[in-house]
Design an enzyme around this catalytic site. Structure first.
Site, PDB file in Angstrom:
ATOM      1  N   GLU A 126       5.005   0.998  37.242  1.00 23.58           N
ATOM      2  CA  GLU A 126       4.274   1.895  37.595  1.00 23.58           C
ATOM      3  C   GLU A 126       2.969   1.449  38.063  1.00 23.58           C
ATOM      4  O   GLU A 126       2.476   0.900  37.760  1.00 23.58           O
ATOM      5  CB  GLU A 126       4.087   3.235  35.711  1.00 23.58           C
ATOM      6  CG  GLU A 126       3.038   3.766  35.665  1.00 23.58           C
ATOM      7  CD  GLU A 126       3.502   4.877  37.425  1.00 23.58           C
ATOM      8  OE1 GLU A 126       4.639   5.365  36.931  1.00 23.58           O
ATOM      9  OE2 GLU A 126       2.400   5.191  38.045  1.00 23.58           O
TER      10      GLU A 126
ATOM     11  N   GLY B 261      -3.774  29.437  46.143  1.00 28.91           N
ATOM     12  CA  GLY B 261      -2.316  29.521  45.418  1.00 28.91           C
ATOM     13  C   GLY B 261      -2.751  29.657  44.193  1.00 28.91           C
ATOM     14  O   GLY B 261      -3.449  28.836  43.257  1.00 28.91           O
TER      15      GLY B 261
ATOM     16  N   GLY C 259      -0.382  29.903  41.336  1.00 28.82           N
ATOM     17  CA  GLY C 259       1.385  29.620  40.390  1.00 28.82           C
ATOM     18  C   GLY C 259       0.341  29.248  39.365  1.00 28.82           C
ATOM     19  O   GLY C 259      -0.311  28.956  38.958  1.00 28.82           O
TER      20      GLY C 259
ATOM     21  N   ILE D 211      -0.844  26.428  38.231  1.00 33.01           N
ATOM     22  CA  ILE D 211      -2.104  24.668  38.135  1.00 33.01           C
ATOM     23  C   ILE D 211      -3.055  26.093  38.359  1.00 33.01           C
ATOM     24  O   ILE D 211      -3.859  25.882  38.186  1.00 33.01           O
ATOM     25  CB  ILE D 211      -1.449  23.918  39.315  1.00 33.01           C
ATOM     26  CG1 ILE D 211      -0.479  23.682  38.631  1.00 33.01           C
ATOM     27  CG2 ILE D 211      -2.443  23.054  39.419  1.00 33.01           C
ATOM     28  CD1 ILE D 211      -0.026  22.107  39.501  1.00 33.01           C
TER      29      ILE D 211
ATOM     30  N   GLY E 226       0.673  24.107  46.105  1.00 34.29           N
ATOM     31  CA  GLY E 226       2.802  23.448  46.080  1.00 34.29           C
ATOM     32  C   GLY E 226       2.055  21.586  45.890  1.00 34.29           C
ATOM     33  O   GLY E 226       1.131  20.707  45.517  1.00 34.29           O
ATOM     34  N   VAL E 227       3.650  20.943  45.993  1.00 36.11           N
ATOM     35  CA  VAL E 227       3.189  19.418  45.960  1.00 36.11           C
ATOM     36  C   VAL E 227       4.674  18.637  46.632  1.00 36.11           C
ATOM     37  O   VAL E 227       5.581  19.394  47.229  1.00 36.11           O
ATOM     38  CB  VAL E 227       4.263  19.000  44.218  1.00 36.11           C
ATOM     39  CG1 VAL E 227       3.325  19.052  43.376  1.00 36.11           C
ATOM     40  CG2 VAL E 227       5.673  19.111  44.106  1.00 36.11           C
TER      41      VAL E 227
ATOM     42  N   ALA F  30       8.220  18.831  34.000  1.00 37.39           N
ATOM     43  CA  ALA F  30       7.714  17.914  33.053  1.00 37.39           C
ATOM     44  C   ALA F  30       8.535  17.865  31.793  1.00 37.39           C
ATOM     45  O   ALA F  30       9.717  16.755  32.077  1.00 37.39           O
ATOM     46  CB  ALA F  30       7.401  17.682  32.335  1.00 37.39           C
TER      47      ALA F  30
ATOM     48  N   HIS G   8       7.302  37.072   8.223  1.00 39.10           N
ATOM     49  CA  HIS G   8       5.607  38.130   8.604  1.00 39.10           C
ATOM     50  C   HIS G   8       4.860  37.904   7.848  1.00 39.10           C
ATOM     51  O   HIS G   8       4.881  37.350   6.594  1.00 39.10           O
ATOM     52  CB  HIS G   8       6.288  39.036   7.753  1.00 39.10           C
ATOM     53  CG  HIS G   8       4.762  40.638   8.053  1.00 39.10           C
ATOM     54  ND1 HIS G   8       4.794  40.964   9.011  1.00 39.10           N
ATOM     55  CD2 HIS G   8       4.114  40.542   7.153  1.00 39.10           C
ATOM     56  CE1 HIS G   8       3.766  42.105   8.935  1.00 39.10           C
ATOM     57  NE2 HIS G   8       3.579  41.923   7.473  1.00 39.10           N
TER      58      HIS G   8
END
Ligand SMILES: Cc1cc2nc3c(=O)[nH]c(=O)nc-3n(C[C@H](O)[C@H](O)[C@H](O)COP(=O)(O)OP(=O)(O)OC[C@H]3O[C@@H](n4cnc5c(N)ncnc54)[C@H](O)[C@@H]3O)c2cc1C
Length: 465
Positions: free
Chosen positions: A36, A182, A184, A186, A272-273, A320, A444
């Site tokens: 990573e 945007g 969306g 995010i 977007g990505v 995710a 309830h």
């Protein structure tokens, strides 16, 4: 960590796809390595889902304090320490990243921080970091390098005037005003967060609705709630030009109302990505791509045998939980544990207030596909729990197959929508009918009673409306 001994699986990228794949391989008793380049947890834990939810919680808590008179007390002189709000979010991200590193150890997964490049099937090279120059062998390789926010060439990201979500998650001071491009998930989440703390937010969306992929009725309800909160929502609006000035940004907007210039302190790009594949594949590794995303078969194997891919890098939906699901299926399949389960319906959630959550098809889609359907609906205003906790806004809407009563789609807008949607998801997985949902006794008072009532309303049997 013995990098000279070949691994059963090398994973490139330690996000929800990569870390889950490696942990699953470890659970199955295989030798796995994660490479990573930044921090375990990937975008999700470090620069996405988790830090953004920490910020949203601060915004909700602040709003609750501001409107505390609804509960019978007043909070005077509430002071916001914005730097501390941001610091808390970074602390949460850090804690969760550490949690993944612990899980690696627990599952005997090797983990190294470095940039990896796939040289050929079975061979990965570390090109940057402490282990740079290492060549590591692995019988299988999984590419889980995710995506990064899309930017605009003409306006470089500088972290102050022009930001993506990544920079916005690390700002020290709140801008006085912002244009979010945007609407969306995010964009909507940042709009809620910044507006809640007093930033003047203009949310700009080219399509006719905020959260354009959601059921139109839900999108319209969210837009109404946002406008009530003070967010300037500009739908069906195009941004023709962005000019960074000294201390501000000027945007030229175009809508059916005409042209307009908007001046703001900052711009957040939530448009977007794009796939993260830069430098990941050696020139000789010719993996089939589709618009930059890695193509995989039903076993999550790429066009090169032994090379797998999962997560955002294989394309939408960029979520995710989908990334983790796909990665675990891939590992189960590659080690012969079980045949990968095809992906069924998956929830999509937006964590602004009111929250929005959905699964399955929208009403528009049902119409478009000529499906015979019925609608069930229940407003939270008619839920005792929702009123008691002062969250009466929003409603539940389900779309069910007319003949068998199976759930085709479910859409919730309301304070706990993102927690509630799982019930309908499970119902869909088990092919439950709307009557079975209705006949399941819901405690309830709970917000979840609204789900049973929406199911009951399909046949006109809801008690509280
Ligand atoms: C602001 C924001 C909020 C979000 N909120 C949500 C949400 O609420 N719910 C949700 O489901 N999704 C959300 N998402 C999307 C979610 O973060 C992604 O779908 C998820 O992280 C994808 O997981 P992944 O493992 O495929 O990729 P990532 O999490 O992006 O991980 C990929 C990892 O690969 C590493 N990498 C890349 N190249 C290399 C290399 N050459 N060598 C080594 N490592 C490399 C990267 O550093 C990264 O850590 C959000 C995203 C953003 C930006």
């Amino acid at each position: 960590m013995n990098l000279d001994k070949p691994y059963d699986l090398i994973v490139i990228g330690g996000g929800p796809a990569g870390y889950a794949a490696a942990i699953r391989a470890g659970q199955l008793g295989h030798r796995a390595l994660v490479v990573e380049k930044e921090r375990a947890g990937g975008t999700c834990l470090n620069w996405g889902c988790i830090p953004s939810k920490a910020l949203l919680k601060s915004a909700e808590a602040y709003q609750a304090a501001l409107h505390s008179e609804a509960f019978g007390f007043t909070c005077k002189e509430i002071e916001v320490d914005f730097a501390q709000v941001m610091a808390r979010s970074r602390g949460v991200a850090d804690q969760m990243g550490g949690g993944i590193e612990f899980l690696f150890k627990k599952n005997k997964v090797d983990y190294l921080v470095g940039t990896a490049k796939l040289i050929e099937p079975g061979l990965v090279e570390v090109t940057e970091g402490e282990h740079a120059g290492s060549s590591i062998k692995g019988d299988r390789v999984m590419i889980a390098t995710g995506c990064k926010p899309r930017t605009l060439e003409e306006v470089p990201v500088d972290g102050t005037r022009i930001m993506t979500s990544r920079e916005a998650l690390a700002i020290k001071e709140m801008p006085t005003s912002i244009a979010i491009l945007g609407a969306g998930a995010i964009g909507a989440e940042f709009a809620y967060f910044l507006n809640a703390f007093g930033c003047k937010v203009t949310l700009i969306e080219m399509l006719p609705n905020v959260l354009p992929i959601e059921d139109t009725e839900i999108s319209k309800a969210l837009e109404k709630a946002f406008v009530k909160q003070g967010i300037d929502c500009r739908t069906s609006t195009r941004v023709d030009d962005i000019t960074v000035l000294d201390g501000s940004v000027s945007l030229k907007l175009h809508s059916e109302k005409g042209d307009e210039t908007l001046e703001v302190a900052s711009v957040l790009l939530a448009i977007g990505v794009t796939p993260n594949l830069n430098g990941v594949l050696a020139d000789s590794c010719k993996i089939d791509l589709n618009r930059g995303y890695i193509q995989v078969d039903e076993n999550y194997q790429t066009s090169i045998p032994g090379i797998y891919a999962a997560g955002d890098i294989v394309g939408p939906p960029w979520l995710a939980h989908v990334a983790t699901f796909r990665a675990v299926q891939a590992v189960n399949g590659m080690f012969g544990h079980s045949q990968p389960i095809p992906m069924g319906a998956f929830p999509g959630c937006t964590y602004c207030q009111p929250q929005v959550a959905s699964i399955g098809i929208t009403e528009e889609k049902a119409k478009e596909e000529g499906v015979a359907y019925r609608i069930g609906k229940f407003p939270f205003a008619a839920s005792g729990k929702a009123v008691a906790v002062n969250h009466p806004e929003g409603f539940v809407k389900i779309i069910v197959d007319e003949k068998y009563g199976e759930i085709l789609g479910a859409h919730i807008i309301g304070s706990d929508a993102t927690e509630l949607i799982t019930e309908y998801g499970l119902g869909m997985k088990l092919e439950a009918t709307v009557d079975e949902i209705h006949q399941t006794i819901h405690a309830h008072p709970t917000m979840s009673e609204a789900l049973a009532e929406a199911a009951a309303s399909v046949h006109g049997e809801a008690i509280h409306i």
